[in-house]
Design an enzyme around this catalytic site. Sequence first.
Site, PDB file in Angstrom:
ATOM      1  N   LYS A  68       0.800  -1.227   0.000  1.00 17.98           N
ATOM      2  CA  LYS A  68       0.000   0.000   0.000  1.00 17.98           C
ATOM      3  C   LYS A  68       0.834   1.279   0.000  1.00 17.98           C
ATOM      4  CE  LYS A  68      -3.146  -1.352  -0.660  1.00 17.98           C
ATOM      5  NZ  LYS A  68      -3.277  -2.192  -1.891  1.00 17.98           N
ATOM      6  N   GLY A  70       2.122   2.384  -2.860  1.00 17.83           N
ATOM      7  CA  GLY A  70       2.115   2.907  -4.232  1.00 17.83           C
ATOM      8  C   GLY A  70       2.754   1.936  -5.211  1.00 17.83           C
ATOM      9  N   THR A  72       1.423  -0.246  -7.248  1.00 21.23           N
ATOM     10  CA  THR A  72       0.750  -0.253  -8.550  1.00 21.23           C
ATOM     11  C   THR A  72       1.301   0.876  -9.422  1.00 21.23           C
ATOM     12  OG1 THR A  72      -1.196  -0.839  -7.235  1.00 21.23           O
ATOM     13  CG2 THR A  72      -1.564  -0.358  -9.565  1.00 21.23           C
ATOM     14  N   HIS A 133       7.741  -8.233  -2.275  1.00 25.81           N
ATOM     15  CA  HIS A 133       7.468  -7.501  -1.027  1.00 25.81           C
ATOM     16  C   HIS A 133       8.440  -7.952   0.070  1.00 25.81           C
ATOM     17  CE1 HIS A 133       3.847  -5.197  -1.735  1.00 25.81           C
ATOM     18  NE2 HIS A 133       3.059  -6.225  -1.951  1.00 25.81           N
ATOM     19  N   ARG A 155       6.115   4.631   2.187  1.00 26.47           N
ATOM     20  CA  ARG A 155       5.167   5.744   2.316  1.00 26.47           C
ATOM     21  C   ARG A 155       5.090   6.134   3.775  1.00 26.47           C
ATOM     22  NH1 ARG A 155      -1.054   4.998   0.158  1.00 26.47           N
ATOM     23  NH2 ARG A 155      -1.546   7.209   0.119  1.00 26.47           N
ATOM     24  N   TYR A 221       6.639   7.655  -1.449  1.00 31.35           N
ATOM     25  CA  TYR A 221       5.419   7.998  -2.204  1.00 31.35           C
ATOM     26  C   TYR A 221       5.235   9.517  -2.238  1.00 31.35           C
ATOM     27  CZ  TYR A 221       0.314   7.887  -3.196  1.00 31.35           C
ATOM     28  OH  TYR A 221      -0.952   8.060  -3.734  1.00 31.35           O
TER      29      TYR A 221
HETATM   30  P1  A3P Z   1      -4.783   5.092  -1.005  1.00 28.45           P
HETATM   31  O1  A3P Z   1      -5.461   3.940  -0.352  1.00 28.45           O
HETATM   32  O2  A3P Z   1      -4.179   6.040   0.003  1.00 28.45           O
HETATM   33  O3  A3P Z   1      -5.599   5.803  -2.004  1.00 28.45           O
HETATM   34  P2  A3P Z   1      -0.272  -0.388  -3.566  1.00 28.45           P
HETATM   35  O4  A3P Z   1      -0.254  -0.162  -5.039  1.00 28.45           O
HETATM   36  O5  A3P Z   1       1.092  -0.498  -2.965  1.00 28.45           O
HETATM   37  O6  A3P Z   1      -1.199  -1.450  -3.174  1.00 28.45           O
HETATM   38  O7  A3P Z   1      -0.801   0.992  -2.931  1.00 28.45           O
HETATM   39  C1  A3P Z   1      -2.110   1.415  -3.117  1.00 28.45           C
HETATM   40  C2  A3P Z   1      -2.169   2.894  -2.810  1.00 28.45           C
HETATM   41  O8  A3P Z   1      -1.582   3.621  -3.904  1.00 28.45           O
HETATM   42  C3  A3P Z   1      -3.594   3.386  -2.685  1.00 28.45           C
HETATM   43  O9  A3P Z   1      -3.518   4.512  -1.813  1.00 28.45           O
HETATM   44  C4  A3P Z   1      -3.900   3.787  -4.127  1.00 28.45           C
HETATM   45  O10 A3P Z   1      -5.001   4.640  -4.274  1.00 28.45           O
HETATM   46  C5  A3P Z   1      -2.586   4.454  -4.498  1.00 28.45           C
HETATM   47  N1  A3P Z   1      -2.358   4.518  -5.946  1.00 28.45           N
HETATM   48  C6  A3P Z   1      -2.651   3.556  -6.869  1.00 28.45           C
HETATM   49  N2  A3P Z   1      -2.304   3.985  -8.095  1.00 28.45           N
HETATM   50  C7  A3P Z   1      -1.779   5.215  -7.951  1.00 28.45           C
HETATM   51  C8  A3P Z   1      -1.257   6.175  -8.876  1.00 28.45           C
HETATM   52  N3  A3P Z   1      -1.205   5.920 -10.172  1.00 28.45           N
HETATM   53  N4  A3P Z   1      -0.794   7.345  -8.380  1.00 28.45           N
HETATM   54  C9  A3P Z   1      -0.839   7.596  -7.058  1.00 28.45           C
HETATM   55  N5  A3P Z   1      -1.334   6.738  -6.136  1.00 28.45           N
HETATM   56  C10 A3P Z   1      -1.802   5.567  -6.580  1.00 28.45           C
END
Ligand code: A3P
Length: 321
Positions: A68, A70, A72, A133, A155, A221
């Site tokens: 979580k 960022g 993705t 991870h 983050r 992040y």
């Molecule tokens: P939030 O829940 O704070 O919105 P991961 O990809 O490590 O699982 O993390 C998910 C987090 O990254 C979520 O945060 C998601 O909304 C955010 N996220 C996903 N794609 C993103 C992007 N392209 N730019 C910025 N944040 C992104």
Amino acid sequence: KFIEVEENISQECRDIISGLPREEGWFQNSLYQFKGFWDQAWLIQGALGFQKHFEARDDDILLVTTPKSGTTWLKAILYATLNRSNFPPNSHNHPLLTNSPHMLLPFMEGSHQDNISRDRIDGMASPRLLFTHLPYSSLPESVKHSSCKIVFLCRNPKDNFVSLWHFANKIRPKTWGTLSLEEAFDKFCRGVSPHGPFWDHVLGYWLESLKRSEKVKFLKYEDLKDQPVASLKTLAHFIGHSFSQEEEANGVIDNIVSLCSFENLSNLKVNKDGELPFGMAAGAYFRQGQVGDSVNYLSSESLEKIDSIAEQKFGPHGLKF
Ligand code: A3P
């Protein structure tokens, strides 16, 4: 209520986890504390396979993240950067328009469950873009000793926690009920979170990035959000794929930033309705994509508690969020 040991776990792994501390998982399955870190049994099995079989190449790029933080987003950015000559970031048939970023980088612990997936990784053309991870201490020796690059993303702990709590409640089986904020907060602070303790996971990569800055790039992040273009230039240079002046003048960096933005990716059909392996809905990886959302969920007491743990753990090593 919680799955203790998933099906398809090898006898070797069953023997290992039978003596480990166990806690209820946030989602999917129970967590076991193995070599200092909490993980699901199938991922411990995958980590053992990764450690045993993986041969790093000097030009591999391994993305590592805390869940979580960022992941993705950075998967998309790295993929678009590395493949920009085959797929210009503004092209109409860019793979990121029709594939979840999670489908474009192999997940190493997930892929080391069977020979077929493992062979697929061995057969990938160089430079390989890979993802894990795992904590630094659990990486395969060949990753540590080769010249391959490690890009680590984390983050600020407060937003990371809130994002993880939302994610857990999105993907937990309905029969498990809701994971309360209080219970999740207690677990997170105690270090019982997927791939946690968060604190030790982050610190391991931070310390290694101080020792070997040419090997480990430590990203936050918040910095990516604040300065996407400058961060991307530094990142491309670090992985040995710097942008030329011509590319910069032609807007290639800006195009990658736009392609990978939250607004763009989260609105693509594949990221809204797609299904991913390991039982995940692609949409669960997009929520808000903002910095500082934790103030909307945590009391001032809880915010202070996380700040004080962070100060205790990270402060002596010069890491601040
Ligand atoms: P939030 O829940 O704070 O919105 P991961 O990809 O490590 O699982 O993390 C998910 C987090 O990254 C979520 O945060 C998601 O909304 C955010 N996220 C996903 N794609 C993103 C992007 N392209 N730019 C910025 N944040 C992104």
